[in-house]
Scaffold this active site. Sequence first.
Site, PDB file in Angstrom:
ATOM      1  N   ASP A  60       0.811  -1.221   0.000  1.00  0.00           N
ATOM      2  CA  ASP A  60       0.000   0.000   0.000  1.00  0.00           C
ATOM      3  C   ASP A  60       0.842   1.269   0.000  1.00  0.00           C
ATOM      4  O   ASP A  60       2.050   1.242   0.233  1.00  0.00           O
ATOM      5  CB  ASP A  60      -0.956   0.002   1.208  1.00  0.00           C
ATOM      6  CG  ASP A  60      -0.317  -0.576   2.473  1.00  0.00           C
ATOM      7  OD1 ASP A  60       0.923  -0.532   2.572  1.00  0.00           O
ATOM      8  OD2 ASP A  60      -1.045  -1.064   3.340  1.00  0.00           O
ATOM      9  N   ASN A 105      -7.469  -3.456  14.432  1.00  0.00           N
ATOM     10  CA  ASN A 105      -8.848  -3.725  13.991  1.00  0.00           C
ATOM     11  C   ASN A 105      -8.921  -4.900  13.015  1.00  0.00           C
ATOM     12  O   ASN A 105      -9.967  -5.171  12.443  1.00  0.00           O
ATOM     13  CB  ASN A 105      -9.462  -2.474  13.356  1.00  0.00           C
ATOM     14  CG  ASN A 105      -8.735  -2.044  12.087  1.00  0.00           C
ATOM     15  OD1 ASN A 105      -7.754  -2.671  11.692  1.00  0.00           O
ATOM     16  ND2 ASN A 105      -9.206  -0.985  11.459  1.00  0.00           N
ATOM     17  N   HIS A 128      -7.113  -5.227  10.174  1.00  0.00           N
ATOM     18  CA  HIS A 128      -6.844  -4.969   8.762  1.00  0.00           C
ATOM     19  C   HIS A 128      -5.540  -5.619   8.319  1.00  0.00           C
ATOM     20  O   HIS A 128      -4.617  -5.797   9.099  1.00  0.00           O
ATOM     21  CB  HIS A 128      -6.888  -3.473   8.418  1.00  0.00           C
ATOM     22  CG  HIS A 128      -5.730  -2.647   8.899  1.00  0.00           C
ATOM     23  ND1 HIS A 128      -5.855  -1.323   9.272  1.00  0.00           N
ATOM     24  CD2 HIS A 128      -4.412  -2.928   9.061  1.00  0.00           C
ATOM     25  CE1 HIS A 128      -4.681  -0.841   9.608  1.00  0.00           C
ATOM     26  NE2 HIS A 128      -3.782  -1.795   9.506  1.00  0.00           N
ATOM     27  N   GLU A 155      -9.716  -2.350   5.553  1.00  0.00           N
ATOM     28  CA  GLU A 155     -10.340  -2.103   6.846  1.00  0.00           C
ATOM     29  C   GLU A 155     -11.599  -2.964   7.011  1.00  0.00           C
ATOM     30  O   GLU A 155     -12.141  -3.466   6.014  1.00  0.00           O
ATOM     31  CB  GLU A 155     -10.723  -0.617   6.947  1.00  0.00           C
ATOM     32  CG  GLU A 155      -9.560   0.356   6.735  1.00  0.00           C
ATOM     33  CD  GLU A 155      -8.614   0.474   7.932  1.00  0.00           C
ATOM     34  OE1 GLU A 155      -8.500  -0.499   8.711  1.00  0.00           O
ATOM     35  OE2 GLU A 155      -7.976   1.521   8.081  1.00  0.00           O
TER      36      GLU A 155
END
Length: 243
Positions: free
Chosen positions: A67, A136, A138, A143
């Site tokens: 990313d 979380n 990811h 996400e």
Amino acid sequence: MRIIIGENYRDMSRVAADMMASQIILKPESVIGLATGGTPIGFYKELVSLHNQGKFSFKQVKTFNLDEYYGLDKNNLQSYHYYMVENLFKHIDIDLNNINIPDGTAKDIEAECKSYEAKIKNAGGIDMQLLGIGINGHIGFNEPDIKFEAITHLVNLDEETIEANSRFFTSIEEVPRSAISMGIKTIMHAKKIILLASGNEKAKVIERMLNGPITPDLPASILQLHPDVTLIVDKEAGELIRE
Ligand code: F6R
């Protein structure tokens, strides 16, 4: 999923670097997927050190990063491009034509994402993908609530991610709100995956990823379905793993 619990962060980093080095020794023209963030810094140090000992060369290796922040130029100190140069590329003999990181400043984002996918395909797919994990759940910047079938695309970052990553910026306002990320489908196509996690703030998400339901609410849970994942954690991140 293979699980390796290292004594500490250094141990976790070494085991992962050894695995990556073996991959490149066995296949010098490997296509490697790379991650950024705090967790893999020790891994890159160990990998550079193995390379400096003359154990292998990156000359034929191709890399694809997971990313890049949307809007950040590659010379921006907070860009993942800059991170990769500082932590890995400037220390090794890789051909800079063989490194690939999404262009966060591309005018046509859709075209950039499509061409990134095409480049991965043309390279023959990713042989070994390194991943970190967000608190979380990811992976990449996929996400919670992401579509599992997504390929490289523009994503909005969660508040939790923006807050977690603000430690790398002078203020939280500076953290980009979006990023270009490989999708879950892109990641799942990698032949082998190494997932790294360190510190007790990751213990809960690791336990949920391993034992919870496979759900877009916890994107990393999809890794339960991948045939070749090695999870490498330090003791803190592994403290809730039931053997
Ligand atoms: C980084 C990436 C992210 C990080 C994750 C964990 O390229 O794709 O998924 O791996 O946010 O970050 P750290 O290691 O900083 O806790």
